[in-house]
Design an enzyme around this catalytic site. Structure first.
Site, PDB file in Angstrom:
ATOM      1  CG  ASN A 158      -0.276  -0.060   2.505  1.00 33.11           C
ATOM      2  OD1 ASN A 158       0.428   0.876   2.874  1.00 33.11           O
ATOM      3  ND2 ASN A 158      -0.427  -1.165   3.237  1.00 33.11           N
ATOM      4  CG  ASP A 185      -7.850  -4.732   5.866  1.00 34.44           C
ATOM      5  OD1 ASP A 185      -7.387  -4.704   7.018  1.00 34.44           O
ATOM      6  OD2 ASP A 185      -8.439  -3.765   5.348  1.00 34.44           O
ATOM      7  CG  ASP A 239      -8.337  -5.469  12.860  1.00 31.27           C
ATOM      8  OD1 ASP A 239      -7.513  -4.816  13.547  1.00 31.27           O
ATOM      9  OD2 ASP A 239      -9.255  -4.940  12.223  1.00 31.27           O
ATOM     10  CB  ILE A 240      -2.511  -6.084  14.820  1.00 29.34           C
ATOM     11  CG1 ILE A 240      -1.923  -6.897  13.670  1.00 29.34           C
ATOM     12  CG2 ILE A 240      -1.582  -6.070  16.013  1.00 29.34           C
ATOM     13  CD1 ILE A 240      -0.676  -6.287  13.028  1.00 29.34           C
ATOM     14  CE  LYS A 284     -10.398  -1.904  13.218  1.00 33.82           C
ATOM     15  NZ  LYS A 284      -9.240  -2.182  12.376  1.00 33.82           N
TER      16      LYS A 284
HETATM   17  N1  CTP Z   1      -5.256  -2.421  11.722  1.00 33.30           N
HETATM   18  C1  CTP Z   1      -4.682  -3.497  12.314  1.00 33.30           C
HETATM   19  N2  CTP Z   1      -4.693  -4.704  11.666  1.00 33.30           N
HETATM   20  C2  CTP Z   1      -5.272  -4.836  10.464  1.00 33.30           C
HETATM   21  C3  CTP Z   1      -5.874  -3.710   9.860  1.00 33.30           C
HETATM   22  C4  CTP Z   1      -5.841  -2.514  10.502  1.00 33.30           C
HETATM   23  O1  CTP Z   1      -4.151  -3.392  13.415  1.00 33.30           O
HETATM   24  N3  CTP Z   1      -5.271  -6.020   9.872  1.00 33.30           N
HETATM   25  C5  CTP Z   1      -5.245  -1.118  12.447  1.00 33.30           C
HETATM   26  C6  CTP Z   1      -4.504  -0.014  11.726  1.00 33.30           C
HETATM   27  O2  CTP Z   1      -3.149   0.027  12.095  1.00 33.30           O
HETATM   28  C7  CTP Z   1      -5.237   1.221  12.176  1.00 33.30           C
HETATM   29  C8  CTP Z   1      -6.659   0.742  12.438  1.00 33.30           C
HETATM   30  O3  CTP Z   1      -6.578  -0.675  12.526  1.00 33.30           O
HETATM   31  O4  CTP Z   1      -4.747   1.731  13.383  1.00 33.30           O
HETATM   32  C9  CTP Z   1      -7.621   1.092  11.336  1.00 33.30           C
HETATM   33  O5  CTP Z   1      -7.108   0.608  10.111  1.00 33.30           O
HETATM   34  P1  CTP Z   1      -8.009   0.565   8.819  1.00 33.30           P
HETATM   35  O6  CTP Z   1      -7.268  -0.109   7.703  1.00 33.30           O
HETATM   36  O7  CTP Z   1      -8.535   1.932   8.563  1.00 33.30           O
HETATM   37  O8  CTP Z   1      -9.194  -0.322   9.356  1.00 33.30           O
HETATM   38  P2  CTP Z   1      -9.869  -1.610   8.832  1.00 33.30           P
HETATM   39  O9  CTP Z   1     -10.526  -2.215  10.024  1.00 33.30           O
HETATM   40  O10 CTP Z   1      -8.915  -2.464   8.086  1.00 33.30           O
HETATM   41  O11 CTP Z   1     -11.006  -1.035   7.910  1.00 33.30           O
HETATM   42  P3  CTP Z   1     -11.116  -0.862   6.327  1.00 33.30           P
HETATM   43  O12 CTP Z   1     -12.183  -1.794   5.949  1.00 33.30           O
HETATM   44  O13 CTP Z   1     -11.463   0.579   6.149  1.00 33.30           O
HETATM   45  O14 CTP Z   1      -9.771  -1.221   5.738  1.00 33.30           O
END
Ligand code: CTP
Length: 423
Positions: free
Chosen positions: A228, A294, A322-323, A358
């Site tokens: 990304n 993701d 999702d960490i 979260k």
């Molecule tokens: N994050 C994470 N692990 C993932 C994806 C995201 O820890 N697999 C954390 C990112 O570091 C950030 C927060 O979650 O602090 C939000 O990330 P974002 O990509 O905006 O959220 P997503 O839940 O992945 O939502 P989206 O569907 O918009 O990608």
């Protein structure tokens, strides 16, 4: 900041304000027309209470005399690398060791190149190398020289070295009549940057802060990956800011940087998860600035995928952990988790729902559809939402300034938590 006792201004009821009292600043001046402004800088620093010692490069002496700076600073100005000395150890080596900050204003393309490569062929560059103090530079040069790839490369080297701070040059007419970016920052801005650097409060000195930065790369085969646009700049700014407030910082990053605090370099979301989970229990705050993929390819090809194999290829993806979500479920009451959300639409509602879903204490959202800021840029504009329902918008500003503000909010959050947990 301290008020100096007993030194009232004549005709005024106010005590004089010496915020930089007890600070020793080495003011390096290199050879550009902006060197004449070094007198104003020296004067303002001295009047702020600092002990200022000027060092001129040989070229700077073409623009300004040592006598001017000696008179203004009330300290001997140093110029000669091999000049006669009264003591067995030259005073300037002592200065290099004991100063709180080295400010180089103006900093020419030449001295920036020397600092980036470690050349020390005059007194000033030698003192920088002999010192462990922070170095702040205020570049000043012709706009074409500033934009030259060599200068940009040298500046980016310094930017990524923890010791260096750069006070960005301004847009305007420079001495040769050209108009563009390259004018030295205003004297007041330089003094403000010096004060901010020297007076940064150690508000996180008892805290262990874990920061993630950069974008994960999910391999497809030995040469390709899904990635990304994250540059890691925001996360690195967060880690630097927490460190300058005295925090015990660990940075887990997909971008390798040289820092005084530990940097754990990872590549994939799973590696980042493993590293964050190993550190999470012992940290007081987790700041998840990283853009974590993701999804990752379900199978990674051991060999490079050949285009001759078929006309179309289908990549099967599987979800990554999702960490932040996993850690939000297990975080202790004394821990703070800050997330980031880069959104292309419905910024507020998307950020607010991630904050809640979260179980975060704070989320920092930015609108990636705004041109020129965000990914890869040095600037951003964000909105910060908290679990208590507060909302704050920060207009476009350098990522480090945003990071400083987030660290202020983090310190406040710790204060509230400590009070709550004491009851
Ligand atoms: N994050 C994470 N692990 C993932 C994806 C995201 O820890 N697999 C954390 C990112 O570091 C950030 C927060 O979650 O602090 C939000 O990330 P974002 O990509 O905006 O959220 P997503 O839940 O992945 O939502 P989206 O569907 O918009 O990608």
């Amino acid at each position: 900041m301290k008020m100096k006792k007993g030194s009232k201004k004549r005709g005024s009821n106010f005590e004089s304000f010496n915020p930089l009292e007890n600070k020793t600043i080495l003011l390096g001046v290199s050879g550009g027309i902006a060197a004449y402004k070094a007198c104003d800088i020296a004067s303002l620093l001295r009047r702020s209470g600092a002990s200022v010692h000027a060092v001129l490069t040989p070229n700077a002496r073409e623009f300004i005399t040592p006598l001017s700076l000696t008179t203004i600073t009330r300290n001997q100005t140093h110029c000669e690398q091999y000049g006669p000395t009264a003591d067995w150890r030259p005073e300037h080596i002592d200065l290099a060791k004991k100063c709180d900050l080295i400010l180089i204003a103006p900093a020419t393309a030449d001295i920036i190149a020397k600092l980036a490569t470690g050349i020390c062929d005059d007194l000033l560059t030698t003192m920088v190398l002999a010192s462990q103090a922070k170095v702040m530079i205020a570049p000043a040069m012709n706009p074409v020289m500033l934009q030259h790839p060599a200068t940009q490369h040298n500046l980016s080297i310094l930017e990524n070295r923890y010791r260096y701070d750069i006070v960005a040059p301004e847009y305007g007419e420079v001495a040769c009549g050209d108009v563009g970016l390259g004018k030295m920052a205003a004297v007041e801005s330089i003094i403000a940057a010096v004060a901010a650097r020297l007076l940064a409060h150690q508000t996180l000195s008892t805290k262990r802060v874990l920061v993630t930065a950069g974008g994960t790369r999910e391999p497809i085969d030995p040469v390709r990956f899904i990635g990304n646009r994250s540059s890691g700049k925001m996360g690195i700014a967060m880690a630097d800011s927490a460190y300058s407030r005295g925090a015990d910082v660990t940075l887990i990053s997909t971008v390798d940087v040289e820092r005084a605090y530990p940097v754990i370099v990872v590549e994939t979301a799973q590696e980042m998860q493993e590293a964050v989970e190993a550190e999470f229990d012992s940290c007081d705050a987790l700041v998840m600035t990283a853009a974590v993929a993701d999804f990752r390819p379900l199978a990674v090809s051991a060999q490079k995928i050949k285009k001759t194999e078929s006309e179309d290829i289908v990549l099967e993806l599987t979800k990554n952990p999702d960490i932040i979500d996993l850690l939000g479920r297990v975080k202790r009451k004394d821990q703070v988790i800050i997330g980031f959300a880069a959104e292309s639409e419905a910024l507020l509602s998307n950020a607010a729902s991630k904050l809640k879903r979260k179980n975060l204490d704070m989320i920092v959202g930015n609108d990636i559809s705004v041109p020129d800021i965000g990914f890869g840029s040095d600037d951003n504009a964000v909105v910060i939402l908290s679990a208590e329902g507060t909302r704050e918008s920060l207009p476009r500003m350098p990522k480090r300034a945003i990071a400083d503000h987030i660290c202020d909010l983090l310190s406040e959050r710790f204060q509230v938590l400590e009070k709550e947990l004491a009851h």
